[in-house]
Enzyme design. Structure first.
Site, PDB file in Angstrom:
ATOM      1  N   THR A 240       0.737  -1.776  -0.210  1.00  0.00           N
ATOM      2  CA  THR A 240      -0.459   0.092  -0.091  1.00  0.00           C
ATOM      3  C   THR A 240       1.013   1.279  -0.244  1.00  0.00           C
ATOM      4  O   THR A 240       0.601   2.108  -1.285  1.00  0.00           O
ATOM      5  CB  THR A 240      -0.951  -0.025   1.469  1.00  0.00           C
ATOM      6  OG1 THR A 240      -1.800  -1.356   1.188  1.00  0.00           O
ATOM      7  CG2 THR A 240      -1.649   1.235   1.245  1.00  0.00           C
TER       8      THR A 240
ATOM      9  N   GLN B 246       0.851  -9.770  -5.034  1.00  0.00           N
ATOM     10  CA  GLN B 246      -0.141 -11.209  -5.362  1.00  0.00           C
ATOM     11  C   GLN B 246       0.650 -11.490  -5.995  1.00  0.00           C
ATOM     12  O   GLN B 246       0.464 -13.506  -6.337  1.00  0.00           O
ATOM     13  CB  GLN B 246      -1.804 -11.306  -5.941  1.00  0.00           C
ATOM     14  CG  GLN B 246      -2.631 -10.486  -4.845  1.00  0.00           C
ATOM     15  CD  GLN B 246      -2.655 -11.518  -3.526  1.00  0.00           C
ATOM     16  OE1 GLN B 246      -2.559 -12.512  -3.779  1.00  0.00           O
ATOM     17  NE2 GLN B 246      -4.050 -11.033  -2.802  1.00  0.00           N
TER      18      GLN B 246
ATOM     19  N   CYS C  80     -15.591  -6.920  -0.097  1.00  0.00           N
ATOM     20  CA  CYS C  80     -14.055  -6.083   0.239  1.00  0.00           C
ATOM     21  C   CYS C  80     -13.611  -6.773   1.428  1.00  0.00           C
ATOM     22  O   CYS C  80     -12.393  -7.692   0.828  1.00  0.00           O
ATOM     23  CB  CYS C  80     -13.371  -5.403  -1.051  1.00  0.00           C
ATOM     24  SG  CYS C  80     -14.363  -4.775  -2.112  1.00  0.00           S
TER      25      CYS C  80
HETATM   26  C1  LIG Z   1      -2.205  -6.719  -0.358  1.00  0.00           C
HETATM   27  C2  LIG Z   1      -2.644  -6.204  -1.531  1.00  0.00           C
HETATM   28  C3  LIG Z   1      -2.320  -4.996  -1.796  1.00  0.00           C
HETATM   29  C4  LIG Z   1      -1.091  -3.926  -0.104  1.00  0.00           C
HETATM   30  O1  LIG Z   1      -0.548  -4.444   0.397  1.00  0.00           O
HETATM   31  P1  LIG Z   1       0.241  -4.668   1.993  1.00  0.00           P
HETATM   32  O2  LIG Z   1       1.739  -4.580   2.212  1.00  0.00           O
HETATM   33  O3  LIG Z   1      -0.593  -5.413   2.467  1.00  0.00           O
HETATM   34  O4  LIG Z   1      -0.385  -3.179   2.088  1.00  0.00           O
HETATM   35  C5  LIG Z   1      -1.782  -4.308  -2.731  1.00  0.00           C
HETATM   36  N1  LIG Z   1      -2.551  -5.134  -3.804  1.00  0.00           N
HETATM   37  C6  LIG Z   1      -2.884  -5.873  -4.035  1.00  0.00           C
HETATM   38  C7  LIG Z   1      -3.445  -6.836  -5.007  1.00  0.00           C
HETATM   39  C8  LIG Z   1      -2.783  -7.050  -2.676  1.00  0.00           C
HETATM   40  O5  LIG Z   1      -3.129  -7.812  -3.051  1.00  0.00           O
END
Ligand SMILES: *Cc1c(COP(=O)(O)O)cnc(C)c1O
Length: 386
Positions: free
Chosen positions: A74, A181, A325
């Site tokens: 994030t 992911q 979500c």
């Molecule tokens: C989990 C996720 C995020 C956010 O990641 P964090 O490290 O938890 O902030 C952003 N994009 C996707 C596609 C995610 O699966």
């Protein structure tokens, strides 16, 4: 077999014990500040950070100086999106993305829109994959950024990064890939896909929470918004989370070594789950392409059944509703909506996320339990007629 069974690997993954082992010395023993230049505590920490940077870079096919450590995907996305919007303001204010991105992207882009940027959300096709021609049609002379996820966190679909990267490069549009992911699950090279910026998160690949990375291609300039200590080339100020960074590096190294075998194994488990459900239940729908998909993902709608009721029956299995979500939000998922799934069907959906530590025995248990629960709920459902 131990209960409860964890099958929610898109939300987070457990730390691999091998990763934890690499991290432990950096809490009490090698606790130095990686910015301390005057003693060995600092040097040891700095060297560990350098090693981790190399491990992350190597998984991406990047150079280590192109990797910035952050507090997660994030934060990486915030730095990248705000950084490009500000740095390329003179060239234009138009940004292209898809309608199935993670909230971290969609909500940040909404803030940029309120700040004067124009955002085009290119719709994906019903299989959850964006068409390169549609992205091309959306491009304008003032387009500065294309932001597309590598793999979706709900339906696991994979986007055509190579063709999108070529298109973006031809148009001199910066290409940002949210790879939270995908990293460690599918091979991904920043050069093959002409990626300028890429974001990743340790806790999605068997590393610790609260640490992530941002790949920034050498010539790509981001406006610097972070004041404070000059760490990470000024892009992310603050004392480095050395144990976390060591964990991210170790997680990347393991992923690089084990990805081919692991994706085969996890894919086979996922297919056993799919065939088990398909052979014993009528009227189920798989959301998203089965071909262009992460090995560990399955997103299924069980028509006539409320997702919430189903989850309550599956009390010793950790999965997520496909529809919401987040659990506080009962709005049907923007991703399933983007596929054209009706709100009713979306509310009957479950997301399974299989990973490194799942076993065949667990999959068999889950199939039995889901089949029983769906059958029972359908018998009493006014919405379902067999
Ligand atoms: C989990 C996720 C995020 C956010 O990641 P964090 O490290 O938890 O902030 C952003 N994009 C996707 C596609 C995610 O699966």
């Amino acid at each position: 077999m131990q209960l409860p069974i964890y099958m929610d690997c898109h939300a987070t993954t457990p730390v691999d014990p091998r990763v934890l082992e690499k991290m432990l010395p950096f809490f009490c023993e090698h606790f130095g500040n990686a910015s301390s230049r005057t003693h060995s505590f600092g040097w040891v920490a700095e060297e560990a950070v350098d090693t981790a940077r190399q491990q992350v870079a190597s998984l991406l096919g990047a150079a280590s100086r192109e990797v910035v450590f952050t507090a997660g995907a994030t934060e990486s996305l915030h730095i990248a999106l705000h950084g490009i919007a500000a740095a390329r303001k003179q060239q234009g204010r138009h940004i292209i993305t898809t309608n199935i991105e993670h909230k971290a992207v969609l909500e940040t882009l909404e803030l940029l829109r309120q700040d004067g940027c124009e955002i085009t959300h290119v719709p994906v096709s019903p299989d959850g994959v964006v068409a390169v021609e549609d992205v091309e049609k959306a491009m304008r002379p003032d387009t500065i950024l294309l932001a597309v996820m590598a793999a979706n966190n709900e339906i696991g679909t994979l986007q055509p990064l190579k063709q999108l990267g070529q298109l973006a490069r031809r148009r001199e549009v910066t290409f940002l890939v949210d790879a939270a992911q995908a990293i460690g699950k599918i091979p991904l090279s920043v050069d093959d896909c002409a990626i300028d910026l890429l974001t990743l998160s340790a806790h999605k690949l068997y590393g610790p929470k609260g640490v992530g990375g941002l790949y920034v291609r050498r010539r790509v300039r981001l406006a610097i918004a972070d004041a404070g200590g000059g760490q990470e080339r000024g892009l992310r100020a603050g004392t480095l989370n050395v144990p976390g960074i060591v964990g991210l590096g170790a997680a990347c190294e393991i992923a690089a070594a084990e990805m081919p075998e692991e994706s085969q194994r996890v894919g086979a488990l996922r297919n056993t789950l799919l065939h088990g459900l398909e052979s014993r239940l009528e009227d189920i729908t798989i959301n998203g392409s089965m071909e262009k998909r992460l090995a560990g993902n399955l997103n299924v709608s069980f028509s006539g059944v409320q997702g919430e009721s189903l989850l309550m029956q599956l009390n010793d299995i950790a999965v997520s509703p496909g529809a919401a979500c987040d659990s506080a939000n009962s709005e049907p998922s923007h991703v399933l909506r983007a596929l054209g799934v009706s709100d009713d069907l979306a509310r009957s959906s479950i997301r399974f996320g299989l990973g490194r530590f799942n076993t065949a025995e667990e999959v068999d248990y889950v199939v039995d339990k889901v089949v029983d629960a769906v059958t029972r709920l359908r018998k009493v459902s006014p919405l379902y007629e067999a």
